[in-house]
Motif scaffolding. Structure first.
Motif, PDB file in Angstrom:
ATOM      1  N   VAL A 243       0.841  -1.212   0.000  1.00 31.39           N
ATOM      2  CA  VAL A 243       0.000   0.000   0.000  1.00 31.39           C
ATOM      3  C   VAL A 243       0.865   1.247   0.000  1.00 31.39           C
ATOM      4  N   LEU A 244       2.094   1.141   0.484  1.00 27.49           N
ATOM      5  CA  LEU A 244       2.974   2.318   0.465  1.00 27.49           C
ATOM      6  C   LEU A 244       3.235   2.761  -0.964  1.00 27.49           C
ATOM      7  N   ASN A 245       3.241   1.807  -1.896  1.00 27.57           N
ATOM      8  CA  ASN A 245       3.350   2.160  -3.320  1.00 27.57           C
ATOM      9  C   ASN A 245       2.001   2.619  -3.862  1.00 27.57           C
ATOM     10  N   THR A 246       0.923   1.937  -3.393  1.00 23.73           N
ATOM     11  CA  THR A 246      -0.418   2.275  -3.874  1.00 23.73           C
ATOM     12  C   THR A 246      -0.744   3.723  -3.568  1.00 23.73           C
ATOM     13  N   THR A 247      -0.429   4.154  -2.328  1.00 20.17           N
ATOM     14  CA  THR A 247      -0.752   5.532  -1.976  1.00 20.17           C
ATOM     15  C   THR A 247       0.016   6.486  -2.881  1.00 20.17           C
ATOM     16  N   SER A 248       1.252   6.131  -3.188  1.00 25.51           N
ATOM     17  CA  SER A 248       2.039   7.000  -4.058  1.00 25.51           C
ATOM     18  C   SER A 248       1.339   7.217  -5.387  1.00 25.51           C
ATOM     19  N   SER A 249       0.784   6.129  -5.966  1.00 32.18           N
ATOM     20  CA  SER A 249       0.191   6.286  -7.287  1.00 32.18           C
ATOM     21  C   SER A 249      -1.214   6.871  -7.226  1.00 32.18           C
ATOM     22  N   THR A 250      -2.011   6.560  -6.170  1.00 35.13           N
ATOM     23  CA  THR A 250      -3.380   7.085  -6.157  1.00 35.13           C
ATOM     24  C   THR A 250      -3.451   8.514  -5.655  1.00 35.13           C
ATOM     25  N   VAL A 251      -2.618   8.854  -4.696  1.00 31.46           N
ATOM     26  CA  VAL A 251      -2.687  10.190  -4.108  1.00 31.46           C
ATOM     27  C   VAL A 251      -1.726  11.145  -4.797  1.00 31.46           C
ATOM     28  N   GLY A 252      -0.759  10.582  -5.501  1.00 27.58           N
ATOM     29  CA  GLY A 252       0.210  11.439  -6.168  1.00 27.58           C
ATOM     30  C   GLY A 252       1.252  11.964  -5.205  1.00 27.58           C
ATOM     31  N   ILE A 253       1.323  11.339  -4.014  1.00 26.35           N
ATOM     32  CA  ILE A 253       2.335  11.733  -3.043  1.00 26.35           C
ATOM     33  C   ILE A 253       3.225  10.522  -2.802  1.00 26.35           C
ATOM     34  N   VAL A 254       4.508  10.692  -2.999  1.00 26.63           N
ATOM     35  CA  VAL A 254       5.423   9.580  -2.771  1.00 26.63           C
ATOM     36  C   VAL A 254       5.743   9.534  -1.276  1.00 26.63           C
ATOM     37  N   SER A 255       5.355   8.420  -0.647  1.00 21.21           N
ATOM     38  CA  SER A 255       5.549   8.292   0.794  1.00 21.21           C
ATOM     39  C   SER A 255       7.032   8.198   1.123  1.00 21.21           C
ATOM     40  N   THR A 256       7.410   8.859   2.213  1.00 27.44           N
ATOM     41  CA  THR A 256       8.792   8.744   2.677  1.00 27.44           C
ATOM     42  C   THR A 256       8.917   7.728   3.813  1.00 27.44           C
ATOM     43  N   ILE A 257       7.819   7.035   4.109  1.00 29.75           N
ATOM     44  CA  ILE A 257       7.848   6.096   5.235  1.00 29.75           C
ATOM     45  C   ILE A 257       8.974   5.062   5.097  1.00 29.75           C
ATOM     46  N   PRO A 258       9.251   4.539   3.879  1.00 28.26           N
ATOM     47  CA  PRO A 258      10.352   3.559   3.770  1.00 28.26           C
ATOM     48  C   PRO A 258      11.736   4.173   4.035  1.00 28.26           C
ATOM     49  N   ASN A 259      11.821   5.503   4.123  1.00 25.42           N
ATOM     50  CA  ASN A 259      13.127   6.147   4.347  1.00 25.42           C
ATOM     51  C   ASN A 259      13.389   6.470   5.816  1.00 25.42           C
ATOM     52  N   GLY A 260      12.485   6.029   6.691  1.00 25.65           N
ATOM     53  CA  GLY A 260      12.659   6.337   8.109  1.00 25.65           C
ATOM     54  C   GLY A 260      12.005   5.277   8.969  1.00 25.65           C
ATOM     55  N   VAL A 261      11.756   5.636  10.214  1.00 25.43           N
ATOM     56  CA  VAL A 261      11.011   4.736  11.103  1.00 25.43           C
ATOM     57  C   VAL A 261       9.769   5.480  11.583  1.00 25.43           C
ATOM     58  N   LEU A 262       8.717   4.719  11.918  1.00 22.50           N
ATOM     59  CA  LEU A 262       7.502   5.317  12.454  1.00 22.50           C
ATOM     60  C   LEU A 262       7.512   5.205  13.973  1.00 22.50           C
ATOM     61  N   VAL A 263       7.017   6.239  14.619  1.00 25.40           N
ATOM     62  CA  VAL A 263       6.953   6.249  16.079  1.00 25.40           C
ATOM     63  C   VAL A 263       5.484   6.363  16.488  1.00 25.40           C
ATOM     64  N   HIS A 264       5.049   5.403  17.291  1.00 26.26           N
ATOM     65  CA  HIS A 264       3.697   5.436  17.855  1.00 26.26           C
ATOM     66  C   HIS A 264       3.807   5.568  19.375  1.00 26.26           C
ATOM     67  N   VAL A 265       2.704   5.971  19.993  1.00 29.48           N
ATOM     68  CA  VAL A 265       2.585   5.843  21.444  1.00 29.48           C
ATOM     69  C   VAL A 265       1.431   4.891  21.727  1.00 29.48           C
ATOM     70  N   GLY A 266       1.498   4.225  22.871  1.00 28.69           N
ATOM     71  CA  GLY A 266       0.417   3.329  23.284  1.00 28.69           C
ATOM     72  C   GLY A 266       0.556   3.040  24.758  1.00 28.69           C
ATOM     73  N   THR A 267      -0.584   2.923  25.432  1.00 32.33           N
ATOM     74  CA  THR A 267      -0.587   2.684  26.874  1.00 32.33           C
ATOM     75  C   THR A 267      -1.063   1.273  27.133  1.00 32.33           C
ATOM     76  N   GLU A 268      -0.323   0.559  27.985  1.00 36.13           N
ATOM     77  CA  GLU A 268      -0.697  -0.832  28.241  1.00 36.13           C
ATOM     78  C   GLU A 268      -2.048  -0.889  28.933  1.00 36.13           C
ATOM     79  N   GLY A 269      -2.821  -1.891  28.579  1.00 38.86           N
ATOM     80  CA  GLY A 269      -4.140  -2.069  29.181  1.00 38.86           C
ATOM     81  C   GLY A 269      -5.206  -1.163  28.593  1.00 38.86           C
ATOM     82  N   SER A 270      -4.829  -0.315  27.642  1.00 37.11           N
ATOM     83  CA  SER A 270      -5.788   0.614  27.052  1.00 37.11           C
ATOM     84  C   SER A 270      -5.750   0.481  25.541  1.00 37.11           C
ATOM     85  N   GLY A 271      -6.606  -0.368  25.010  1.00 34.65           N
ATOM     86  CA  GLY A 271      -6.575  -0.683  23.585  1.00 34.65           C
ATOM     87  C   GLY A 271      -6.854   0.496  22.690  1.00 34.65           C
ATOM     88  N   ASN A 272      -7.519   1.519  23.254  1.00 35.89           N
ATOM     89  CA  ASN A 272      -7.924   2.653  22.432  1.00 35.89           C
ATOM     90  C   ASN A 272      -6.880   3.762  22.455  1.00 35.89           C
TER      91      ASN A 272
END
Ligand code: ZN
Length: 650
Positions: free
Chosen positions: A461-490
């Motif tokens: 999908v990282l390629n798909t978004t590039s072709s459908t949205v016309g924006i080339v994703s830079t996600i493969p050139n870095g790392v993604l950072v998320h936050v999440g709290t244990e015990g809290s699925g939301n």
């Protein structure tokens, strides 16, 4: 609490655009919250004003009625009944968006006692109920909302939380609620209004997930928009492959497709409860054994419902409804809910990457953060793009960092760490976990999750978004950072590592990653992360723990020596307590075992040199069969940690 009216129009538009790009045939429903049956701001104010006036009228009327002579009471009662009926209708319409108004306007017991009993069914009553919770989520093209339902004593009640819905609960949890009942609706607010009396059994997330698809159409629309073979291929072919790849070959779908059945329901109404029971009846009549499945999926040609998919969050079995197109983009999302996942959010903190103050106003004012409900657009739980679930979500499912699953590396000392791309099917570490903060009251830890994504497998999908949205994703050139709290699925949310240039949701494809050479510093804990390099299979990140980084505290795991027992056997329940990977001796462990009937066994033990404490549960002949839940809470000094597991008694 999440609902469609809390998002800005522009975000709703983006979600709509997103869905439309993926589904050329799907209409882009450009409706706002108000057309979902919700009230707009002016209507809300008007309803509150009218309800307050009618409440005053009833309070005054109660005094006059109780003081009136018997022969004068008839006309008074007629007028009071009309006022009570009108007030009931207004309060009912208010409940979904402003349950606090209902609590604030509630009549005192004294007033109610003075009113004629013919009004009772229109008046709010104090209610204290024990029952089973169901959490349902509907996914519309422009957003969605949650429904909380309590099944108690043969009746069904909708739950409306003043302080937001509790996110630690799952479908099938046993709960006790205390609040005001209005018809079949409950307004809940304040401490002690919701208590869990027994946790929901953990959804089965590993191995063959047994799934029953029931295809139904309507008495006034008996069309079959796709074939049984199409449905079979969508569910047990591509969606099963999606699960297999996401889970590192540990989870897949098996089962059956029944139908098409024409049910005695009109396609012009939206009544998912009746669709479910009619579909179940039709499948059972055709020979299906519903008890043999972990997931029930009802699929039908597009009807009057505004949503494309609806699902329980967890549940044994889980239940999902697919309205229209039957394909991976909706199935992987709704079954994700069925496994207990909430949405994959993104955190928009304006020109900062993180912040500690949450807001419901968009755009967020400086210093505050807004949670975008479907913001993590390359996680299947955040969009109609079939990207991998994030490391936070996979860990919740036991697909990462548990049992035989690939590990995530918990960082306890500063250094440079490598992680393999999230999609690669191997046992190498797939993510880094860095402690961000710990709640001083509950002890719940919030972590940074660092993951590397490449256009491999479903993440193409990282390629798909590039072709459908016309924006080339830079996600493969870095790392993604998320936050999440244990015990809290939301609580899982993607962060924007380049927030200064944020202009639209599509920028997340470009802005979100911490690109090679970039450094992120957490202003709270002082943690810094620098992406050293990224290639097509791995990445390296240098982590420097800050002076005020919380120390890695005590953690506990709990296991049983078998997964299934027969009565007469003893179950050895082992808690293992560690800190930063080292065993912790002399920790107090309290065990709690919840039997399928809800009865509870408590015990405690102290860990030895190996950091383990064992409790032997003797299973007697009269013990119930079914799924038992074992919880262990370890305490050492001021630190504590909890874990849970389940086992089956046959
Ligand atoms: Zn959803």
């Amino acid at each position: 609490m999440t609902n469609s009216t809390s998002r800005s129009t522009s975000l709703a538009f983006f979600a709509c655009l997103l869905a439309t790009l993926m589904l050329a045939a799907a209409p882009c429903l450009a409706h706002d919250g108000a057309s979902n049956g919700a009230l707009n701001t002016a209507q809300l104010q008007d309803a509150r004003r009218k309800a307050a006036a009618l409440t005053q009228a009833l309070a005054g009327g109660a005094v006059r009625y109780s003081a009136a002579r018997r022969d004068q009471r008839g006309p008074l009662e007629t007028a009071l009944l009309a006022a009570a009926e009108e007030r009931f209708v207004i309060l009912s319409s208010l409940l979904d968006e402003d349950p606090k108004a209902v609590l604030d306007l509630s009549l005192s017991a004294e007033v109610v006692s003075k009113l004629p009993s013919s009004l009772n069914s229109y008046l709010e009553q104090d209610a204290e109920l024990n029952g089973t919770l169901a959490i349902l989520h509907e996914d519309t093209l422009d957003g969605g909302r949650y429904h909380y339902v309590l099944y108690a004593a043969g009746a069904r009640y909708s739950l409306h939380f003043v302080d937001g819905a509790p996110s630690h609960l799952r479908t099938d949890a046993k709960i006790r609620v205390k609040g005001k009942r209005l018809g079949d609706m409950l307004a809940l607010g304040g401490g002690g209004s919701v208590q869990q009396t027994a946790p929901a059994p953990l959804p089965k997330t590993l191995g063959a997930l047994r799934t029953l698809v029931i295809l139904v159409n309507f008495s006034d629309n008996p069309t079959q928009p796709y074939t049984v073979d199409d449905a079979h291929a969508a569910m047990f072919g591509v969606t099963s492959s999606f699960f297999m790849e996401n889970s590192y070959q540990q989870s897949w779908l098996v089962g059956d497709v029944y139908g098409w059945f024409t049910i005695p329901v009109s396609g012009a109404v939206c009544d998912y409860t009746t669709i479910a029971s009619a579909a179940q009846n039709a499948a059972v009549a055709a020979g299906a054994n519903l008890a043999a499945y972990d997931h029930l999926v009802y699929a039908f040609p597009q009807n009057a419902c505004q949503w494309w998919g609806l699902s329980s969050v967890g549940g044994l079995p889980s239940q999902s409804w697919i309205n229209g197109a039957f394909e991976l983009t909706v199935l992987g999302h709704e079954l994700g809910h069925g496994l207990g996942l909430y949405h994959a959010h993104a955190l928009d903190c304006g020109t900062a990457a993180v912040g500690s103050v949450m807001t419901t106003a968009y755009p967020p004012a400086p210093g505050t953060c807004f949670m975008i409900e479907y913001g993590d657009i390359i996680d299947m739980m955040g969009s109609a793009y079939p990207g991998h679930y994030s490391a936070f979500q996979k860990e919740r499912l036991g697909w990462l960092n548990a049992g035989l699953s690939p590990p995530a590396t918990t960082i306890t000392t500063s250094g440079t760490y490598t992680l393999e791309s999230l999609e690669i099917q191997s046992g190498n570490p797939k993510a880094l976990k860095i402690l961000k903060s710990q709640d001083p009251t509950t002890g719940a830890k919030t972590w940074y999750y660092v993951e590397a994504r490449q256009p491999i497998g479903f993440d193409s999908v990282l390629n798909t978004t590039s072709s459908t949205v016309g924006i080339v994703s830079t996600i493969p050139n870095g790392v993604l950072v998320h936050v999440g709290t244990e015990g809290s699925g939301n609580s899982g949310a993607l962060l924007d590592m380049n927030p200064a240039t944020d202009m639209s949701i599509w920028d997340w494809l470009v802005d979100a990653p911490l690109l090679a050479g970039q450094t992120f510093t957490d202003p709270g804990s002082g943690v810094t992360m620098t992406t050293q390099w990224v290639n097509s299979t791995a990445a390296a990140v240098t982590v420097s723990l800050g002076a005020s980084t919380p120390s890695i505290s005590t953690t506990v795991t709990v296991t049983t020596d078998q997964t299934t027992y027969t009565r007469g056997q003893s179950a050895a329940i082992t808690a293992k307590v560690s800190s930063g990977g080292s065993p912790v001796a002399n920790a107090t462990v309290t065990f709690q075992i919840v039997k399928p009937t809800g009865s509870v066994v408590n015990a405690s033990a102290t860990t030895g040199k190996t950091g383990t404490a064992v409790y032997m549960l003797r299973l007697r002949k009269q013990d119930p069969v079914g799924i038992y839940q074992a919880d262990a809470k370890a305490t050492k000094g001021s630190q504590s940690s909890t874990a849970e597991t389940t086992f089956t008694v046959k």
